[in-house]
Design a protein around this motif. Structure first.
Motif, PDB file in Angstrom:
ATOM      1  N   UNK A  69       0.791  -1.225   0.000  1.00  0.00           N
ATOM      2  CA  UNK A  69       0.000   0.000   0.000  1.00  0.00           C
ATOM      3  C   UNK A  69       0.823   1.275   0.000  1.00  0.00           C
ATOM      4  N   UNK A  70       2.142   1.137   0.127  1.00  0.00           N
ATOM      5  CA  UNK A  70       3.001   2.327   0.169  1.00  0.00           C
ATOM      6  C   UNK A  70       4.059   2.298  -0.931  1.00  0.00           C
ATOM      7  N   UNK A  71       3.756   1.615  -1.999  1.00  0.00           N
ATOM      8  CA  UNK A  71       4.691   1.585  -3.121  1.00  0.00           C
ATOM      9  C   UNK A  71       5.938   0.769  -2.865  1.00  0.00           C
ATOM     10  N   UNK A  72       5.844  -0.250  -2.057  1.00  0.00           N
ATOM     11  CA  UNK A  72       6.981  -1.139  -1.830  1.00  0.00           C
ATOM     12  C   UNK A  72       7.870  -0.744  -0.674  1.00  0.00           C
ATOM     13  N   UNK A  73       7.430   0.208   0.136  1.00  0.00           N
ATOM     14  CA  UNK A  73       8.237   0.621   1.283  1.00  0.00           C
ATOM     15  C   UNK A  73       7.695  -0.071   2.531  1.00  0.00           C
ATOM     16  N   UNK A  74       8.485  -0.996   3.046  1.00  0.00           N
ATOM     17  CA  UNK A  74       8.060  -1.757   4.219  1.00  0.00           C
ATOM     18  C   UNK A  74       8.589  -1.064   5.467  1.00  0.00           C
ATOM     19  N   UNK A  75       7.890  -0.056   5.898  1.00  0.00           N
ATOM     20  CA  UNK A  75       8.315   0.698   7.083  1.00  0.00           C
ATOM     21  C   UNK A  75       7.108   0.986   7.969  1.00  0.00           C
ATOM     22  N   UNK A  76       7.232   0.607   9.213  1.00  0.00           N
ATOM     23  CA  UNK A  76       6.240   0.946  10.224  1.00  0.00           C
ATOM     24  C   UNK A  76       7.019   1.337  11.471  1.00  0.00           C
ATOM     25  N   UNK A  77       6.730   2.482  12.003  1.00  0.00           N
ATOM     26  CA  UNK A  77       7.401   2.954  13.218  1.00  0.00           C
ATOM     27  C   UNK A  77       6.695   2.388  14.437  1.00  0.00           C
ATOM     28  N   UNK A  78       7.442   2.199  15.505  1.00  0.00           N
ATOM     29  CA  UNK A  78       6.811   1.748  16.753  1.00  0.00           C
ATOM     30  C   UNK A  78       5.883   2.821  17.321  1.00  0.00           C
ATOM     31  N   UNK A  79       6.005   4.026  16.796  1.00  0.00           N
ATOM     32  CA  UNK A  79       5.135   5.118  17.232  1.00  0.00           C
ATOM     33  C   UNK A  79       3.892   5.242  16.366  1.00  0.00           C
ATOM     34  N   UNK A  80       3.771   4.391  15.371  1.00  0.00           N
ATOM     35  CA  UNK A  80       2.605   4.384  14.474  1.00  0.00           C
ATOM     36  C   UNK A  80       1.367   4.017  15.290  1.00  0.00           C
ATOM     37  N   UNK A  81       0.453   4.958  15.416  1.00  0.00           N
ATOM     38  CA  UNK A  81      -0.721   4.722  16.263  1.00  0.00           C
ATOM     39  C   UNK A  81      -1.671   3.679  15.682  1.00  0.00           C
ATOM     40  N   UNK A  82      -1.598   3.466  14.357  1.00  0.00           N
ATOM     41  CA  UNK A  82      -2.454   2.448  13.743  1.00  0.00           C
ATOM     42  C   UNK A  82      -1.922   1.036  13.944  1.00  0.00           C
ATOM     43  N   UNK A  83      -0.601   0.898  14.080  1.00  0.00           N
ATOM     44  CA  UNK A  83       0.022  -0.430  14.161  1.00  0.00           C
ATOM     45  C   UNK A  83       1.179  -0.445  15.155  1.00  0.00           C
ATOM     46  N   UNK A  84       0.966  -0.094  16.403  1.00  0.00           N
ATOM     47  CA  UNK A  84       2.106  -0.033  17.333  1.00  0.00           C
ATOM     48  C   UNK A  84       2.801  -1.386  17.531  1.00  0.00           C
ATOM     49  N   UNK A  85       2.042  -2.480  17.531  1.00  0.00           N
ATOM     50  CA  UNK A  85       2.661  -3.794  17.724  1.00  0.00           C
ATOM     51  C   UNK A  85       3.557  -4.148  16.545  1.00  0.00           C
ATOM     52  N   UNK A  86       3.106  -3.819  15.330  1.00  0.00           N
ATOM     53  CA  UNK A  86       3.907  -4.097  14.147  1.00  0.00           C
ATOM     54  C   UNK A  86       5.160  -3.224  14.134  1.00  0.00           C
ATOM     55  N   UNK A  87       5.028  -1.988  14.567  1.00  0.00           N
ATOM     56  CA  UNK A  87       6.190  -1.107  14.648  1.00  0.00           C
ATOM     57  C   UNK A  87       7.222  -1.627  15.629  1.00  0.00           C
ATOM     58  N   UNK A  88       6.764  -2.133  16.749  1.00  0.00           N
ATOM     59  CA  UNK A  88       7.677  -2.720  17.739  1.00  0.00           C
ATOM     60  C   UNK A  88       8.332  -3.967  17.166  1.00  0.00           C
ATOM     61  N   UNK A  89       7.573  -4.768  16.429  1.00  0.00           N
ATOM     62  CA  UNK A  89       8.119  -5.967  15.787  1.00  0.00           C
ATOM     63  C   UNK A  89       9.204  -5.583  14.791  1.00  0.00           C
ATOM     64  N   UNK A  90       8.960  -4.518  13.996  1.00  0.00           N
ATOM     65  CA  UNK A  90       9.961  -4.053  13.029  1.00  0.00           C
ATOM     66  C   UNK A  90      11.239  -3.612  13.739  1.00  0.00           C
ATOM     67  N   UNK A  91      11.086  -2.876  14.821  1.00  0.00           N
ATOM     68  CA  UNK A  91      12.251  -2.438  15.593  1.00  0.00           C
ATOM     69  C   UNK A  91      13.029  -3.646  16.112  1.00  0.00           C
ATOM     70  N   UNK A  92      12.322  -4.638  16.563  1.00  0.00           N
ATOM     71  CA  UNK A  92      12.977  -5.853  17.066  1.00  0.00           C
ATOM     72  C   UNK A  92      13.762  -6.537  15.950  1.00  0.00           C
ATOM     73  N   UNK A  93      13.198  -6.594  14.738  1.00  0.00           N
ATOM     74  CA  UNK A  93      13.913  -7.218  13.621  1.00  0.00           C
ATOM     75  C   UNK A  93      15.198  -6.450  13.317  1.00  0.00           C
ATOM     76  N   UNK A  94      15.134  -5.110  13.375  1.00  0.00           N
ATOM     77  CA  UNK A  94      16.343  -4.298  13.144  1.00  0.00           C
ATOM     78  C   UNK A  94      17.394  -4.561  14.219  1.00  0.00           C
ATOM     79  N   UNK A  95      16.955  -4.637  15.454  1.00  0.00           N
ATOM     80  CA  UNK A  95      17.894  -4.884  16.557  1.00  0.00           C
ATOM     81  C   UNK A  95      18.537  -6.266  16.449  1.00  0.00           C
ATOM     82  N   UNK A  96      17.741  -7.255  16.103  1.00  0.00           N
ATOM     83  CA  UNK A  96      18.263  -8.617  15.951  1.00  0.00           C
ATOM     84  C   UNK A  96      19.276  -8.658  14.804  1.00  0.00           C
TER      85      UNK A  96
END
Length: 148
Positions: A95-122
């Motif tokens: 839905x964003x033209x191929x950009x897979x980015x969700x911030x942990x501060x995203x109010x629509x998807x906070x759990x997904x944003x936290x998951x993304x941050x975890x993947x970056x940290x790992x």
């Protein structure tokens, strides 16, 4: 003459739990698993956990494993949860033209944003599995710190 005598109580109990789990699967979109905190957790949840232990040890009877898989039993709950998060991120990327980015501060998807941050940290620690990293890169996931 069939009188309904049960010769093996363990088999009968196993069949009863499978029957309960089948009903849960029907109400849960075909996923047959019970998580801690569900009202049926105490007995059925421990039983589900034990089936997973037996399967990982290679001790679960083939017929029982087949019956569990038939109703959608999830042996690897954590792997299943990771796959669900990846699929949710794939939808975001589409839905964003191929950009897979969700911030942990995203109010629509906070759990997904936290998951993304975890993947970056790992990944930053060098502990991400290669197959997971490849799957994330396929959908345009950016591991850089700028995306946090």
């Amino acid at each position: 003459l069939e009188i309904g005598f049960v010769f093996d109580l363990y088999d009968a109990a196993w069949d009863q739990r499978l029957k309960k789990l089948r009903l849960i699967a029907e109400d849960n979109g075909g996923k047959a698993h019970v998580v801690e905190g569900d009202p049926v957790w105490s007995v059925l949840g421990r039983w589900c956990t034990w089936q997973g232990v037996l399967e990982r040890r290679g001790e679960l009877l083939a017929g029982r494993k087949a019956r569990l898989l038939e109703i959608g039993f999830v042996f690897e709950i954590l792997e299943d949860a990771w796959d669900k998060s990846l699929e949710e991120l794939r939808v975001v990327a589409a839905g964003t033209g191929g950009i897979a980015h969700v911030s942990r501060l995203d109010t629509d998807r906070p759990e997904l944003g936290t998951w993304c941050l975890k993947q970056r940290n790992i990944e930053e620690c060098g502990e991400i599995r290669e197959d997971r990293k490849d799957r994330l890169l396929e959908i345009g996931f950016d591991f850089s710190h700028a995306q946090r």
